[in-house]
Design a protein around this motif. Structure first.
Motif, PDB file in Angstrom:
ATOM      1  N   ALA A   1      17.621  88.759 -22.348  1.00 33.36           N
ATOM      2  CA  ALA A   1      18.003  89.561 -21.191  1.00 33.36           C
ATOM      3  C   ALA A   1      19.368  90.207 -21.396  1.00 33.36           C
ATOM      4  CB  ALA A   1      18.004  88.693 -19.936  1.00 33.36           C
ATOM      5  N   SER A   2      20.302  89.482 -22.003  1.00 35.22           N
ATOM      6  CA  SER A   2      21.640  90.049 -22.198  1.00 35.22           C
ATOM      7  C   SER A   2      21.597  91.275 -23.100  1.00 35.22           C
ATOM      8  CB  SER A   2      22.595  88.993 -22.760  1.00 35.22           C
ATOM      9  OG  SER A   2      22.325  88.695 -24.119  1.00 35.22           O
ATOM     10  N   LEU A   3      20.746  91.267 -24.117  1.00 38.36           N
ATOM     11  CA  LEU A   3      20.624  92.434 -24.995  1.00 38.36           C
ATOM     12  C   LEU A   3      20.062  93.624 -24.228  1.00 38.36           C
ATOM     13  CD1 LEU A   3      19.225  90.809 -28.270  1.00 38.36           C
ATOM     14  CD2 LEU A   3      21.585  91.498 -27.792  1.00 38.36           C
TER      15      LEU A   3
ATOM     16  N   THR B   1      17.871  97.865 -14.328  1.00 35.33           N
ATOM     17  CA  THR B   1      19.106  98.135 -13.600  1.00 35.33           C
ATOM     18  C   THR B   1      19.767  96.889 -13.016  1.00 35.33           C
ATOM     19  OG1 THR B   1      17.816  98.640 -11.603  1.00 35.33           O
ATOM     20  CG2 THR B   1      18.401 100.486 -13.042  1.00 35.33           C
ATOM     21  N   ALA B   2      19.234  95.714 -13.293  1.00 35.31           N
ATOM     22  CA  ALA B   2      19.843  94.460 -12.844  1.00 35.31           C
ATOM     23  C   ALA B   2      19.275  93.328 -13.673  1.00 35.31           C
ATOM     24  CB  ALA B   2      19.581  94.221 -11.355  1.00 35.31           C
ATOM     25  N   GLY B   3      19.987  92.205 -13.695  1.00 33.74           N
ATOM     26  CA  GLY B   3      19.498  91.081 -14.477  1.00 33.74           C
ATOM     27  C   GLY B   3      19.984  89.745 -13.955  1.00 33.74           C
ATOM     28  N   VAL B   4      19.295  88.686 -14.401  1.00 36.81           N
ATOM     29  CA  VAL B   4      19.678  87.304 -14.114  1.00 36.81           C
ATOM     30  C   VAL B   4      19.639  86.537 -15.427  1.00 36.81           C
ATOM     31  CG1 VAL B   4      19.063  85.161 -12.942  1.00 36.81           C
ATOM     32  CG2 VAL B   4      18.833  87.338 -11.735  1.00 36.81           C
ATOM     33  N   LEU B   5      20.768  85.941 -15.796  1.00 38.19           N
ATOM     34  CA  LEU B   5      20.871  85.148 -17.016  1.00 38.19           C
ATOM     35  C   LEU B   5      20.988  83.689 -16.617  1.00 38.19           C
ATOM     36  CD1 LEU B   5      23.491  87.277 -19.021  1.00 38.19           C
ATOM     37  CD2 LEU B   5      21.018  87.598 -18.845  1.00 38.19           C
ATOM     38  N   LEU B   6      20.017  82.878 -17.006  1.00 42.67           N
ATOM     39  CA  LEU B   6      19.932  81.480 -16.613  1.00 42.67           C
ATOM     40  C   LEU B   6      20.232  80.582 -17.805  1.00 42.67           C
ATOM     41  CD1 LEU B   6      16.612  82.322 -14.911  1.00 42.67           C
ATOM     42  CD2 LEU B   6      18.447  81.291 -13.567  1.00 42.67           C
ATOM     43  N   ALA B   7      21.352  79.863 -17.756  1.00 42.35           N
ATOM     44  CA  ALA B   7      21.746  78.981 -18.859  1.00 42.35           C
ATOM     45  C   ALA B   7      21.699  79.721 -20.191  1.00 42.35           C
ATOM     46  CB  ALA B   7      20.868  77.734 -18.893  1.00 42.35           C
ATOM     47  N   ALA B   8      22.220  80.933 -20.193  1.00 38.63           N
ATOM     48  CA  ALA B   8      22.161  81.796 -21.383  1.00 38.63           C
ATOM     49  C   ALA B   8      23.221  81.394 -22.408  1.00 38.63           C
ATOM     50  CB  ALA B   8      22.368  83.253 -20.966  1.00 38.63           C
ATOM     51  N   PRO B   9      22.984  81.704 -23.686  1.00 40.56           N
ATOM     52  CA  PRO B   9      24.008  81.452 -24.700  1.00 40.56           C
ATOM     53  C   PRO B   9      25.262  82.276 -24.437  1.00 40.56           C
ATOM     54  CG  PRO B   9      21.874  81.867 -25.711  1.00 40.56           C
ATOM     55  CD  PRO B   9      21.743  82.229 -24.268  1.00 40.56           C
ATOM     56  N   GLY B  10      26.406  81.712 -24.830  1.00 40.39           N
ATOM     57  CA  GLY B  10      27.672  82.409 -24.716  1.00 40.39           C
ATOM     58  C   GLY B  10      28.064  83.081 -26.021  1.00 40.39           C
ATOM     59  N   ARG B  11      29.374  83.216 -26.217  1.00 40.79           N
ATOM     60  CA  ARG B  11      29.868  83.923 -27.399  1.00 40.79           C
ATOM     61  C   ARG B  11      29.583  83.133 -28.668  1.00 40.79           C
ATOM     62  NH1 ARG B  11      34.536  81.969 -29.641  1.00 40.79           N
ATOM     63  NH2 ARG B  11      35.808  80.533 -28.405  1.00 40.79           N
TER      64      ARG B  11
ATOM     65  N   THR C   1      27.496  87.916 -30.936  1.00 40.32           N
ATOM     66  CA  THR C   1      27.180  88.431 -29.608  1.00 40.32           C
ATOM     67  C   THR C   1      28.427  89.019 -28.947  1.00 40.32           C
ATOM     68  OG1 THR C   1      25.478  86.727 -29.356  1.00 40.32           O
ATOM     69  CG2 THR C   1      26.198  87.872 -27.357  1.00 40.32           C
ATOM     70  N   ASP C   2      28.295  90.250 -28.462  1.00 39.82           N
ATOM     71  CA  ASP C   2      29.412  90.968 -27.842  1.00 39.82           C
ATOM     72  C   ASP C   2      29.014  91.347 -26.417  1.00 39.82           C
ATOM     73  OD1 ASP C   2      31.496  92.588 -27.086  1.00 39.82           O
ATOM     74  OD2 ASP C   2      31.113  94.153 -28.568  1.00 39.82           O
ATOM     75  N   PHE C   3      29.640  90.695 -25.434  1.00 38.81           N
ATOM     76  CA  PHE C   3      29.322  90.967 -24.035  1.00 38.81           C
ATOM     77  C   PHE C   3      30.142  92.115 -23.448  1.00 38.81           C
ATOM     78  CE2 PHE C   3      28.220  86.394 -24.466  1.00 38.81           C
ATOM     79  CZ  PHE C   3      26.875  86.474 -24.134  1.00 38.81           C
TER      80      PHE C   3
END
Length: 320
Positions: free
Chosen positions: A151-153, A176-186, A205-207
């Motif tokens: 989802a983050s990508l 146009t919107a998202g929900v990240l659940l227990a997603a990986p960090g940097r 990964t670059d947020f």
């Protein structure tokens, strides 16, 4: 100590749900054709869409279109069309481990969602109960764990392809919107050595480019020691390191399963808690309702409900 509660708030009652699977989308350039589950309320029109990306786990069918029933059913019962693909990383497919992209198929997972949007007409034709009822201009993506990375990508995060060295941009403008659940960090030094060696795509990964509005959901006890050396704070990185507008829902006492969102009574859930799952359901659907229908008060009402009442709150919300 008083028991955490989620106060009851006035809201529309859930609607009966229809769920159709597998919906098969032929995909000649993919290792196998794409299978979907499509869930929707039996009534209503102009229904927005949630693309739900599964995580990984040792239970065979949770990492497929058959997982995440607590979320998929709840969202559909409250007015969304929920589309769940079986990504190539699913253990249900038993693909050859030498298949390009194995084992987690990070690029293919994101491409699956774009493929779904490209074939909206085919999906409605396969599920005739949806004909003319879907608003394909209002699309969100949600994902748990590895699904959160997917989802983050799609929301704009980038990474460097470890095979080619090229920066990868898989942002999908129709989302146009998202929900990240227990997603990986940097990545970088935040990862454990085995993860950095075996899943090098997570290193970069670059947020900072993840500009699409999103709600990040993290448990304050989700240490994920096999993935990161930073502890539970790592899962808040998509909020902390991305530009606004973003929101962060921190759930007190929650571990990686966030109370049991990946399935009913599943072995992966180490923090089984129906009240916590109910909080995730209510807060995520309220966030997406407001994100996809600006001006809708659902998100503010859900935030207020989280901390109202006599019991200790289940969590807190930060925004930027």
């Amino acid at each position: 100590m008083s028991e955490p509660t989620l106060p009851t708030r006035t809201s529309a009652p859930p609607t009966p749900v229809l769920s159709v699977s597998p919906v098969l989308l032929p995909a000649p350039d993919r290792a196998v054709d794409l299978e979907l589950r499509v869930s929707a309320p039996v009534t209503g029109n102009d229904l927005p869409v949630i693309l739900l990306s599964h995580g990984q786990g040792y239970s065979n069918h949770l990492s497929s279109l058959n997982g995440y029933a607590p979320l998929a059913h709840d969202w559909a019962a409250h007015g969304f069309v929920v589309i769940q693909p079986t990504h190539l990383s699913s253990t249900t497919l038993s693909l050859d481990p030498d298949t390009p992209g194995a084992p987690l198929y990070w690029r293919s997972r994101a491409e699956d969602m774009t493929f779904v949007l490209d074939r909206a007409d085919a999906i409605e034709a396969a599920v005739p109960q949806l004909l003319g009822r879907v608003d394909w201009t209002r699309v969100a993506v949600a994902g748990h764990s590895m699904g959160g990375h997917t989802a983050s990508l799609l929301l704009g995060a980038r990474l460097t392809d470890p095979q080619t060295g090229a920066e990868v941009d898989l942002a999908e403008p129709r989302i146009t919107a998202g929900v990240l659940l227990a997603a990986p960090g940097r990545g970088g030094d935040a990862l454990t050595a085995p993860i950095a060696e075996n899943l090098p795509f997570l290193l970069t990964t670059d947020f900072s480019t993840m500009r699409t509005p999103a709600l990040v959901v993290a448990g304050d006890k989700d240490d994920s020691a096999h993935l990161t050396v930073r502890g539970a704070d790592w899962h808040a990185d998509p909020y902390e390191l991305a530009p606004g507008p973003k929101a962060l829902l921190t759930l007190y006492g929650a571990e990686h399963g966030l109370g049991g969102i990946s399935g009913y009574d599943v072995a992966e859930t180490t923090d089984e808690d129906p009240k916590r799952v109910a909080a995730v359901q209510r807060l995520t659907r309220a966030y997406l309702r407001t994100a996809l229908h600006p001006g809708d008060p659902a998100w503010q009402e859900a935030r207020d409900a989280l901390t109202a009442g006599p019991g200790e709150p289940l969590g807190r919300v930060d925004v930027k």
